[in-house]
Enzyme design. Structure first.
Site, PDB file in Angstrom:
ATOM      1  N   CYS A 181       0.830  -1.211   0.000  1.00 58.60           N
ATOM      2  CA  CYS A 181       0.000   0.000   0.000  1.00 58.60           C
ATOM      3  C   CYS A 181       0.863   1.259   0.000  1.00 58.60           C
ATOM      4  O   CYS A 181       2.033   1.238   0.378  1.00 58.60           O
ATOM      5  CB  CYS A 181      -0.919   0.004   1.218  1.00 58.60           C
ATOM      6  SG  CYS A 181      -2.275   1.203   1.079  1.00 58.60           S
ATOM      7  N   ASP A 222      -5.598  -3.196  11.554  1.00 57.66           N
ATOM      8  CA  ASP A 222      -4.451  -2.300  11.689  1.00 57.66           C
ATOM      9  C   ASP A 222      -4.325  -1.920  13.160  1.00 57.66           C
ATOM     10  O   ASP A 222      -5.280  -2.019  13.930  1.00 57.66           O
ATOM     11  CB  ASP A 222      -4.684  -1.041  10.840  1.00 57.66           C
ATOM     12  CG  ASP A 222      -3.404  -0.297  10.515  1.00 57.66           C
ATOM     13  OD1 ASP A 222      -2.325  -0.710  10.994  1.00 57.66           O
ATOM     14  OD2 ASP A 222      -3.481   0.701   9.778  1.00 57.66           O
TER      15      ASP A 222
END
Length: 219
Positions: A8, A131
């Site tokens: 990412c 996360d």
């Protein structure tokens, strides 16, 4: 479903090419001006064309309004939308219906009780990205902070949940993270950077190789 590896926060043609050459399954483009990984719609468009047909393209948005979503979809034409803000399960379902493509939802984890939020997102999300909760500072980003959470919190988690593990992963710890948590997919951003926002080709290659080997060992 095959195990997936996502890189990412790619923001240059060179580092995107490194991720594609390394064999990343998914590549992410960040649309969040506060992030050092933010890409303009024009740059996102060009990067998306570069990755088309070579990896799944993901655009990351944070609490986006309908117009922001429409602009990102038109310019970047992502295969998936990643929602990294405070979007409710209802909003996730609404966005999925609007864009007519898969959506993934990021959920911040710091303690066991945070896992209670996962099930409501499962029905409308292709992946649930776990996360670490961002640090409580005014300039903290919603992701990409290079912080991990206690992976042991995931012991006993419903294996049917479409979990993508993120937060503080890097080439040195991703194999252990996969061994401990058995995720469907892994995601990395700052863990393959030489400085904030600047991806490192060697680290990307090492991460993909380590993750691929760890996933293979589970089968």
């Amino acid at each position: 479903m095959n195990n997936l590896i996502k890189i990412c926060g790619l923001s240059t043609p060179e580092t995107l090419e490194a991720a594609l050459d390394a064999g990343a399954d998914m590549v992410g483009f960040v649309r969040y001006p506060k992030s050092p990984r933010h890409v303009t719609l024009d740059l996102g468009h060009r990067l998306s064309l570069q990755a088309k047909g070579r990896a799944l393209r993901v655009v990351l948005l944070v609490d986006p309004g309908d117009e922001e979503i429409a602009q990102a979809v038109e310019a970047i034409n992502p295969d998936l939308i990643q929602l990294h803000g405070h979007e409710s399960p209802e909003r996730v379902a609404e966005i999925r219906s609007m864009v007519k493509r898969p959506v993934m939802k990021a959920v911040g984890i710091a303690e066991k009780s945070d896992l209670e939020a996962l099930a409501p997102y499962a029905e409308g999300s292709e992946h649930i990205l776990l996360d670490a909760k961002p640090p409580r500072t005014a300039d903290a980003l919603p992701g990409g902070n290079g912080v991990s959470f206690d992976w042991k919190l995931l012991n006993g988690l419903d294996p049917a949940l479409p979990i993508m593990l993120s937060g503080g992963l890097n080439p040195d710890n991703v194999a252990e993270a996969i061994r401990l948590t058995h995720p469907k997919a892994v995601d990395v951003s700052s863990g393959v950077e030489s400085s904030p926002g600047l991806k490192d080709a060697a680290k990307i290659k090492a991460f993909v190789q380590a993750a691929r080997t760890a996933f293979a060992a589970q089968h």
